[in-house]
Design a protein around this motif. Structure first.
Motif, PDB file in Angstrom:
ATOM      1  N   MET A 106      94.934  35.222 107.332  1.00  0.00           N
ATOM      2  CA  MET A 106      94.891  34.339 108.250  1.00  0.00           C
ATOM      3  C   MET A 106      95.205  34.853 109.554  1.00  0.00           C
ATOM      4  O   MET A 106      94.570  34.328 110.391  1.00  0.00           O
ATOM      5  CB  MET A 106      96.240  33.312 108.080  1.00  0.00           C
ATOM      6  CG  MET A 106      96.433  32.074 108.584  1.00  0.00           C
ATOM      7  SD  MET A 106      97.812  31.023 108.061  1.00  0.00           S
ATOM      8  CE  MET A 106      97.069  30.507 106.346  1.00  0.00           C
ATOM      9  N   LEU A 107      95.493  36.022 109.834  1.00  0.00           N
ATOM     10  CA  LEU A 107      95.460  36.497 111.083  1.00  0.00           C
ATOM     11  C   LEU A 107      93.927  36.889 111.574  1.00  0.00           C
ATOM     12  O   LEU A 107      93.611  36.919 112.694  1.00  0.00           O
ATOM     13  CB  LEU A 107      96.148  38.089 111.103  1.00  0.00           C
ATOM     14  CG  LEU A 107      97.477  37.831 111.214  1.00  0.00           C
ATOM     15  CD1 LEU A 107      98.436  39.272 110.901  1.00  0.00           C
ATOM     16  CD2 LEU A 107      98.064  37.430 112.718  1.00  0.00           C
ATOM     17  N   ARG A 108      93.059  37.020 110.519  1.00  0.00           N
ATOM     18  CA  ARG A 108      91.586  37.429 110.891  1.00  0.00           C
ATOM     19  C   ARG A 108      90.917  36.158 111.286  1.00  0.00           C
ATOM     20  O   ARG A 108      89.673  36.215 111.768  1.00  0.00           O
ATOM     21  CB  ARG A 108      90.929  38.205 109.866  1.00  0.00           C
ATOM     22  CG  ARG A 108      91.743  39.797 110.032  1.00  0.00           C
ATOM     23  CD  ARG A 108      91.055  40.508 108.623  1.00  0.00           C
ATOM     24  NE  ARG A 108      91.426  41.992 108.454  1.00  0.00           N
ATOM     25  CZ  ARG A 108      91.332  42.687 107.240  1.00  0.00           C
ATOM     26  NH1 ARG A 108      90.678  41.852 106.254  1.00  0.00           N
ATOM     27  NH2 ARG A 108      92.073  43.794 107.211  1.00  0.00           N
ATOM     28  N   LEU A 109      91.527  34.983 110.610  1.00  0.00           N
ATOM     29  CA  LEU A 109      90.641  33.974 110.712  1.00  0.00           C
ATOM     30  C   LEU A 109      90.639  33.377 111.997  1.00  0.00           C
ATOM     31  O   LEU A 109      91.777  33.201 112.826  1.00  0.00           O
ATOM     32  CB  LEU A 109      91.300  32.804 109.788  1.00  0.00           C
ATOM     33  CG  LEU A 109      90.424  31.629 109.241  1.00  0.00           C
ATOM     34  CD1 LEU A 109      89.044  31.926 108.733  1.00  0.00           C
ATOM     35  CD2 LEU A 109      91.392  30.788 108.641  1.00  0.00           C
ATOM     36  N   PRO A 110      89.521  32.931 112.744  1.00  0.00           N
ATOM     37  CA  PRO A 110      89.431  32.242 114.086  1.00  0.00           C
ATOM     38  C   PRO A 110      90.319  31.177 113.940  1.00  0.00           C
ATOM     39  O   PRO A 110      90.231  30.409 112.950  1.00  0.00           O
ATOM     40  CB  PRO A 110      87.853  32.006 114.300  1.00  0.00           C
ATOM     41  CG  PRO A 110      87.217  33.024 113.509  1.00  0.00           C
ATOM     42  CD  PRO A 110      88.072  33.244 112.271  1.00  0.00           C
ATOM     43  N   GLU A 111      90.841  30.603 115.308  1.00  0.00           N
ATOM     44  CA  GLU A 111      91.729  29.516 114.916  1.00  0.00           C
ATOM     45  C   GLU A 111      91.033  28.184 114.744  1.00  0.00           C
ATOM     46  O   GLU A 111      91.537  27.361 114.106  1.00  0.00           O
ATOM     47  CB  GLU A 111      92.364  29.383 116.414  1.00  0.00           C
ATOM     48  CG  GLU A 111      93.600  28.340 116.603  1.00  0.00           C
ATOM     49  CD  GLU A 111      94.292  28.503 117.750  1.00  0.00           C
ATOM     50  OE1 GLU A 111      94.373  27.356 118.539  1.00  0.00           O
ATOM     51  OE2 GLU A 111      94.829  29.460 118.023  1.00  0.00           O
ATOM     52  N   PRO A 112      89.733  28.067 115.380  1.00  0.00           N
ATOM     53  CA  PRO A 112      89.045  26.969 114.845  1.00  0.00           C
ATOM     54  C   PRO A 112      88.623  26.694 113.532  1.00  0.00           C
ATOM     55  O   PRO A 112      88.631  25.620 112.943  1.00  0.00           O
ATOM     56  CB  PRO A 112      87.621  26.914 115.856  1.00  0.00           C
ATOM     57  CG  PRO A 112      88.092  27.935 117.158  1.00  0.00           C
ATOM     58  CD  PRO A 112      88.974  28.911 116.693  1.00  0.00           C
ATOM     59  N   ASP A 113      88.469  27.904 112.861  1.00  0.00           N
ATOM     60  CA  ASP A 113      88.026  27.723 111.393  1.00  0.00           C
ATOM     61  C   ASP A 113      89.356  27.511 110.522  1.00  0.00           C
ATOM     62  O   ASP A 113      89.366  26.592 109.718  1.00  0.00           O
ATOM     63  CB  ASP A 113      87.714  29.309 110.814  1.00  0.00           C
ATOM     64  CG  ASP A 113      86.353  29.314 111.580  1.00  0.00           C
ATOM     65  OD1 ASP A 113      85.567  28.341 112.254  1.00  0.00           O
ATOM     66  OD2 ASP A 113      85.780  30.803 111.308  1.00  0.00           O
ATOM     67  N   LEU A 114      90.776  27.937 111.253  1.00  0.00           N
ATOM     68  CA  LEU A 114      91.953  27.464 110.475  1.00  0.00           C
ATOM     69  C   LEU A 114      92.086  25.986 110.767  1.00  0.00           C
ATOM     70  O   LEU A 114      92.507  25.384 109.860  1.00  0.00           O
ATOM     71  CB  LEU A 114      93.010  28.490 111.060  1.00  0.00           C
ATOM     72  CG  LEU A 114      94.324  28.212 110.630  1.00  0.00           C
ATOM     73  CD1 LEU A 114      94.547  28.272 109.095  1.00  0.00           C
ATOM     74  CD2 LEU A 114      95.404  29.044 111.189  1.00  0.00           C
TER      75      LEU A 114
END
Length: 244
Positions: free
Chosen positions: A90-98
């Protein structure tokens, strides 16, 4: 760290237990232990909060803000399907993708930001296991310092993910306590929380059960438009007396 209180999603949800209970006398005053016993007798053991890990419970505590749990389940399912329901991913996931993945939970852009705030804080603390050495008051203050984590969310995390002796105050508990007549409805959050913890006792597992039982009661009978005729607490309920 103690075993967390979350319920595995693979465990079946227990149905409402229909049992005959002894009705209190009309002169009996409601107390938190009496309410807990009556609700437990009526509804049985509650397996709540759904989650397979403390981290999943933490994520759910953010996602459930201002939405129904059914929407949270859809968002969590998306995270599981994308294989990102972990602190590292979750830390590596870009915010728009999350945000796109948690869209079913509503306010998805805001909640994506809040989730990553929580993840960064958790990472800086050394992960979930590192929190076991923290004193509860210090841990609660630290959680409240995370942007997007309010008192109810912090206490959800403390109780259900981290097994701390903290009671959760939410809209269900306030409505139930006010109707039954044990509070006046305007009590400050921390004051009400401390009162329940002191007068009920029993620690995290009792607090979790009581909170879950109140939610079950709020969904089954003590709704916004209550079904008082079949309520096991009608004989000591101030709302019922006032409505008679």
């Amino acid at each position: 760290m103690k075993p967390f209180l979350g319920r595995s999603k693979k465990s079946p949800v227990r149905p409402v237990k229909r049992v005959r209970i002894t009705q209190p006398s009309p002169t009996e005053k409601p107390t938190f232990p009496r309410l807990y016993s009556a609700l437990r007798d009526h509804y049985g053991q509650q397996d709540w909060w759904p989650g397979d890990s403390p981290f999943e419970v933490m994520v759910g505590a953010i996602l459930t803000q201002n939405t129904a749990w059914s929407n949270v389940e859809k968002a969590l399912a998306n995270l599981v399907a994308a294989d990102v329901l972990s602190l590292t991913h979750m830390l590596r996931l870009p915010e728009p993708d999350l945000a796109a993945l948690i869209r079913p939970a509503g306010y998805f852009n805001l909640k994506a930001r809040r989730l990553q705030n929580l993840c960064r804080w958790l990472h800086n603390c050394g992960g979930v296991m590192a929190l076991s050495s923290w004193e509860t008051g210090r841990l609660r203050d630290a959680l409240l310092g995370v942007n997007g984590v309010g008192m109810e969310t912090a206490d959800d995390i403390l109780l259900y993910a981290l097994d701390r002796d903290v009671f959760v105050v939410d809209s269900y508990t306030r409505r139930f306590f006010a109707r039954i007549g044990i509070i006046d409805g305007g009590d400050a959050y921390d004051s009400l929380r401390a009162t329940v913890e002191r007068e009920l006792g029993g620690g995290a597992r009792v607090f979790a059960q009581f909170h879950a039982l109140i939610i079950a009661h709020g969904k089954a009978l003590c709704r916004k438009k209550p079904l008082c005729d079949t309520c096991p607490l009608r004989s000591i309920c101030a709302f019922v007396r006032a409505s008679a």
